[in-house]
Design a protein around this motif. Structure first.
Motif, PDB file in Angstrom:
ATOM      1  N   CYS A   1     -12.451  99.270   7.721  1.00 51.28           N
ATOM      2  CA  CYS A   1     -13.746  99.908   8.004  1.00 51.28           C
ATOM      3  C   CYS A   1     -13.671 100.810   9.227  1.00 51.28           C
ATOM      4  CB  CYS A   1     -14.833  98.859   8.193  1.00 51.28           C
ATOM      5  SG  CYS A   1     -15.528  98.277   6.655  1.00 51.28           S
ATOM      6  N   GLN A   2     -12.942 100.360  10.229  1.00 53.23           N
ATOM      7  CA  GLN A   2     -12.760 101.199  11.415  1.00 53.23           C
ATOM      8  C   GLN A   2     -11.984 102.457  11.052  1.00 53.23           C
ATOM      9  OE1 GLN A   2     -11.889  99.032  15.361  1.00 53.23           O
ATOM     10  NE2 GLN A   2     -11.174  97.637  13.756  1.00 53.23           N
ATOM     11  N   ALA A   3     -10.884 102.281  10.323  1.00 47.74           N
ATOM     12  CA  ALA A   3     -10.028 103.413   9.963  1.00 47.74           C
ATOM     13  C   ALA A   3     -10.765 104.418   9.082  1.00 47.74           C
ATOM     14  CB  ALA A   3      -8.771 102.913   9.246  1.00 47.74           C
ATOM     15  N   MET A   4     -11.624 103.917   8.206  1.00 46.58           N
ATOM     16  CA  MET A   4     -12.313 104.779   7.257  1.00 46.58           C
ATOM     17  C   MET A   4     -13.683 105.237   7.761  1.00 46.58           C
ATOM     18  SD  MET A   4     -11.187 102.426   4.014  1.00 46.58           S
ATOM     19  CE  MET A   4     -11.846 103.386   2.660  1.00 46.58           C
ATOM     20  N   GLY A   5     -14.077 104.764   8.931  1.00 48.98           N
ATOM     21  CA  GLY A   5     -15.369 105.149   9.489  1.00 48.98           C
ATOM     22  C   GLY A   5     -16.545 104.615   8.687  1.00 48.98           C
ATOM     23  N   LEU A   6     -16.395 103.439   8.100  1.00 45.58           N
ATOM     24  CA  LEU A   6     -17.433 102.890   7.232  1.00 45.58           C
ATOM     25  C   LEU A   6     -18.119 101.651   7.795  1.00 45.58           C
ATOM     26  CD1 LEU A   6     -15.637 103.252   3.775  1.00 45.58           C
ATOM     27  CD2 LEU A   6     -17.427 104.711   4.752  1.00 45.58           C
ATOM     28  N   CYS A   7     -17.906 101.378   9.076  1.00 46.21           N
ATOM     29  CA  CYS A   7     -18.543 100.214   9.687  1.00 46.21           C
ATOM     30  C   CYS A   7     -20.041 100.442   9.839  1.00 46.21           C
ATOM     31  CB  CYS A   7     -17.975  99.955  11.082  1.00 46.21           C
ATOM     32  SG  CYS A   7     -16.456  99.037  11.072  1.00 46.21           S
ATOM     33  N   GLN A   8     -20.775  99.405   9.564  1.00 43.82           N
ATOM     34  CA  GLN A   8     -22.173  99.401   9.970  1.00 43.82           C
ATOM     35  C   GLN A   8     -22.161  98.979  11.444  1.00 43.82           C
ATOM     36  OE1 GLN A   8     -25.010  97.853   6.973  1.00 43.82           O
ATOM     37  NE2 GLN A   8     -23.164  96.952   6.081  1.00 43.82           N
ATOM     38  N   HIS A   9     -23.135  99.441  12.196  1.00 42.49           N
ATOM     39  CA  HIS A   9     -23.152  99.126  13.625  1.00 42.49           C
ATOM     40  C   HIS A   9     -24.450  98.443  13.997  1.00 42.49           C
ATOM     41  CE1 HIS A   9     -19.495 101.337  14.615  1.00 42.49           C
ATOM     42  NE2 HIS A   9     -19.872 102.169  13.669  1.00 42.49           N
ATOM     43  N   GLU A  10     -24.329  97.473  14.876  1.00 40.85           N
ATOM     44  CA  GLU A  10     -25.495  96.762  15.385  1.00 40.85           C
ATOM     45  C   GLU A  10     -25.312  96.551  16.882  1.00 40.85           C
ATOM     46  OE1 GLU A  10     -27.937  92.592  14.764  1.00 40.85           O
ATOM     47  OE2 GLU A  10     -26.348  93.133  13.373  1.00 40.85           O
ATOM     48  N   GLN A  11     -26.280  96.962  17.650  1.00 37.27           N
ATOM     49  CA  GLN A  11     -26.276  96.770  19.100  1.00 37.27           C
ATOM     50  C   GLN A  11     -27.132  95.549  19.407  1.00 37.27           C
ATOM     51  OE1 GLN A  11     -24.596  98.867  21.208  1.00 37.27           O
ATOM     52  NE2 GLN A  11     -25.209  97.860  23.084  1.00 37.27           N
ATOM     53  N   VAL A  12     -26.599  94.623  20.197  1.00 34.29           N
ATOM     54  CA  VAL A  12     -27.347  93.435  20.592  1.00 34.29           C
ATOM     55  C   VAL A  12     -27.312  93.304  22.103  1.00 34.29           C
ATOM     56  CG1 VAL A  12     -26.874  92.213  18.418  1.00 34.29           C
ATOM     57  CG2 VAL A  12     -25.357  91.879  20.379  1.00 34.29           C
ATOM     58  N   SER A  13     -28.206  92.495  22.629  1.00 35.28           N
ATOM     59  CA  SER A  13     -28.211  92.248  24.073  1.00 35.28           C
ATOM     60  C   SER A  13     -26.997  91.401  24.448  1.00 35.28           C
ATOM     61  CB  SER A  13     -29.499  91.514  24.472  1.00 35.28           C
ATOM     62  OG  SER A  13     -29.476  90.191  23.961  1.00 35.28           O
ATOM     63  N   ASP A  14     -26.671  91.388  25.731  1.00 33.49           N
ATOM     64  CA  ASP A  14     -25.560  90.560  26.199  1.00 33.49           C
ATOM     65  C   ASP A  14     -25.843  89.080  25.924  1.00 33.49           C
ATOM     66  OD1 ASP A  14     -23.842  92.572  27.133  1.00 33.49           O
ATOM     67  OD2 ASP A  14     -24.922  92.709  29.026  1.00 33.49           O
TER      68      ASP A  14
ATOM     69  N   VAL B   1     -20.594  94.570  15.770  1.00 30.69           N
ATOM     70  CA  VAL B   1     -21.656  94.133  16.673  1.00 30.69           C
ATOM     71  C   VAL B   1     -21.163  94.368  18.098  1.00 30.69           C
ATOM     72  CG1 VAL B   1     -23.105  92.204  17.397  1.00 30.69           C
ATOM     73  CG2 VAL B   1     -22.365  92.368  15.008  1.00 30.69           C
ATOM     74  N   SER B   2     -21.943  95.118  18.878  1.00 31.71           N
ATOM     75  CA  SER B   2     -21.537  95.408  20.254  1.00 31.71           C
ATOM     76  C   SER B   2     -22.692  95.158  21.208  1.00 31.71           C
ATOM     77  CB  SER B   2     -21.042  96.848  20.378  1.00 31.71           C
ATOM     78  OG  SER B   2     -22.043  97.743  19.966  1.00 31.71           O
ATOM     79  N   SER B   3     -22.340  94.970  22.474  1.00 31.74           N
ATOM     80  CA  SER B   3     -23.341  94.704  23.504  1.00 31.74           C
ATOM     81  C   SER B   3     -23.178  95.707  24.642  1.00 31.74           C
ATOM     82  CB  SER B   3     -23.185  93.277  24.032  1.00 31.74           C
ATOM     83  OG  SER B   3     -21.974  93.146  24.745  1.00 31.74           O
ATOM     84  N   PRO B   4     -24.185  95.820  25.505  1.00 29.29           N
ATOM     85  CA  PRO B   4     -24.106  96.762  26.630  1.00 29.29           C
ATOM     86  C   PRO B   4     -22.912  96.516  27.558  1.00 29.29           C
ATOM     87  CG  PRO B   4     -26.362  96.004  26.361  1.00 29.29           C
ATOM     88  CD  PRO B   4     -25.502  95.182  25.428  1.00 29.29           C
ATOM     89  N   SER B   5     -22.438  95.277  27.622  1.00 29.09           N
ATOM     90  CA  SER B   5     -21.302  94.964  28.502  1.00 29.09           C
ATOM     91  C   SER B   5     -19.966  95.415  27.912  1.00 29.09           C
ATOM     92  CB  SER B   5     -21.255  93.461  28.791  1.00 29.09           C
ATOM     93  OG  SER B   5     -21.009  92.749  27.597  1.00 29.09           O
ATOM     94  N   GLY B   6     -19.992  95.911  26.674  1.00 29.18           N
ATOM     95  CA  GLY B   6     -18.771  96.397  26.049  1.00 29.18           C
ATOM     96  C   GLY B   6     -18.090  95.403  25.120  1.00 29.18           C
ATOM     97  N   ARG B   7     -18.648  94.232  24.989  1.00 28.40           N
ATOM     98  CA  ARG B   7     -18.078  93.264  24.051  1.00 28.40           C
ATOM     99  C   ARG B   7     -18.300  93.766  22.628  1.00 28.40           C
ATOM    100  NH1 ARG B   7     -20.781  88.429  27.107  1.00 28.40           N
ATOM    101  NH2 ARG B   7     -19.140  87.935  28.595  1.00 28.40           N
ATOM    102  N   ARG B   8     -17.311  93.453  21.761  1.00 29.03           N
ATOM    103  CA  ARG B   8     -17.410  93.921  20.383  1.00 29.03           C
ATOM    104  C   ARG B   8     -16.743  92.918  19.457  1.00 29.03           C
ATOM    105  NH1 ARG B   8     -14.567  99.323  18.071  1.00 29.03           N
ATOM    106  NH2 ARG B   8     -12.768  98.008  18.391  1.00 29.03           N
ATOM    107  N   VAL B   9     -17.446  92.561  18.397  1.00 28.21           N
ATOM    108  CA  VAL B   9     -16.899  91.701  17.352  1.00 28.21           C
ATOM    109  C   VAL B   9     -17.292  92.305  16.007  1.00 28.21           C
ATOM    110  CG1 VAL B   9     -16.994  89.596  18.741  1.00 28.21           C
ATOM    111  CG2 VAL B   9     -18.914  90.176  17.257  1.00 28.21           C
ATOM    112  N   PHE B  10     -16.661  91.819  14.971  1.00 29.28           N
ATOM    113  CA  PHE B  10     -16.990  92.268  13.624  1.00 29.28           C
ATOM    114  C   PHE B  10     -17.521  91.088  12.843  1.00 29.28           C
ATOM    115  CE2 PHE B  10     -14.154  95.362  15.263  1.00 29.28           C
ATOM    116  CZ  PHE B  10     -14.627  96.554  14.755  1.00 29.28           C
ATOM    117  N   ARG B  11     -18.677  91.261  12.237  1.00 31.27           N
ATOM    118  CA  ARG B  11     -19.259  90.240  11.363  1.00 31.27           C
ATOM    119  C   ARG B  11     -18.954  90.673   9.942  1.00 31.27           C
ATOM    120  NH1 ARG B  11     -23.289  87.151  13.959  1.00 31.27           N
ATOM    121  NH2 ARG B  11     -22.490  85.492  12.646  1.00 31.27           N
ATOM    122  N   VAL B  12     -18.291  89.806   9.201  1.00 32.58           N
ATOM    123  CA  VAL B  12     -17.886  90.122   7.835  1.00 32.58           C
ATOM    124  C   VAL B  12     -18.494  89.095   6.890  1.00 32.58           C
ATOM    125  CG1 VAL B  12     -15.948  90.499   6.267  1.00 32.58           C
ATOM    126  CG2 VAL B  12     -15.720  91.092   8.692  1.00 32.58           C
ATOM    127  N   MET B  13     -19.268  89.598   5.929  1.00 36.63           N
ATOM    128  CA  MET B  13     -19.850  88.735   4.918  1.00 36.63           C
ATOM    129  C   MET B  13     -18.794  88.502   3.839  1.00 36.63           C
ATOM    130  SD  MET B  13     -22.525  87.020   3.940  1.00 36.63           S
ATOM    131  CE  MET B  13     -23.834  87.713   4.936  1.00 36.63           C
TER     132      MET B  13
END
Length: 141
Positions: free
Chosen positions: A113-126, A58-70
């Motif tokens: 997931c990052q290493a294998m290029g298998l992350c799903q991506h979601e862009q959210v507002s700040d 999950v990333s935002s326009p300001s460059g923040r990034r976290v990973f949501r893991v179920m």
């Protein structure tokens, strides 16, 4: 890709996984064995989370990034690879209190997931990212 908090051998293993996966879209047995050796029992659980596509960056326009893991229980964990933190009970007990593990399955799944290029991506507002960081809302709210 990874945090300087991880030991060199763990960082190198993740780089080897990235290279190998790009070359063949699967992990050879020697890397799977190394993964289990370095990360212990959470390695197979983390690979299972990767296979289930349970990790979203999950990333935002300001460059923040976290990973949501179920997690396997259906609980959603917000993981921070930048500071190597997961709010799950296993991270608290095994990594922080007992120091018997480098990380939990959720953080390892995010790294894999990052290493294998298998992350799903979601862009959210700040604003939505602020809610995610505060633990007040899911990213898609």
């Amino acid at each position: 890709m990874t945090s300087p908090i991880l030991p060199f051998v763990a960082e190198q293993l993740l780089k080897d996984i990235e290279k190998s996966y790009k070359d063949g879209a699967q992990l050879p047995d020697d890397l799977l064995i190394a993964l289990r050796y370095v990360f212990g029992s959470c390695a197979l659980q983390a690979l299972d989370l990767v296979d289930q596509r349970s990790v979203t960056c999950v990333s935002s326009p300001s460059g923040r990034r976290v990973f949501r893991v179920m997690g396997g229980s259906g609980k959603l964990y917000t993981c921070f690879t930048s500071c190597h933190y997961c709010p799950c009970p296993a991270f608290s007990m095994l990594v922080l209190k007992r120091s018997t593990s480098l990380l939990c399955k959720h953080i390892l799944a995010a790294y894999l997931c990052q290493a294998m290029g298998l992350c799903q991506h979601e862009q959210v507002s700040d604003q939505d990212m602020s809610r995610v960081l505060a633990g007040q809302a899911d990213a898609d709210s």
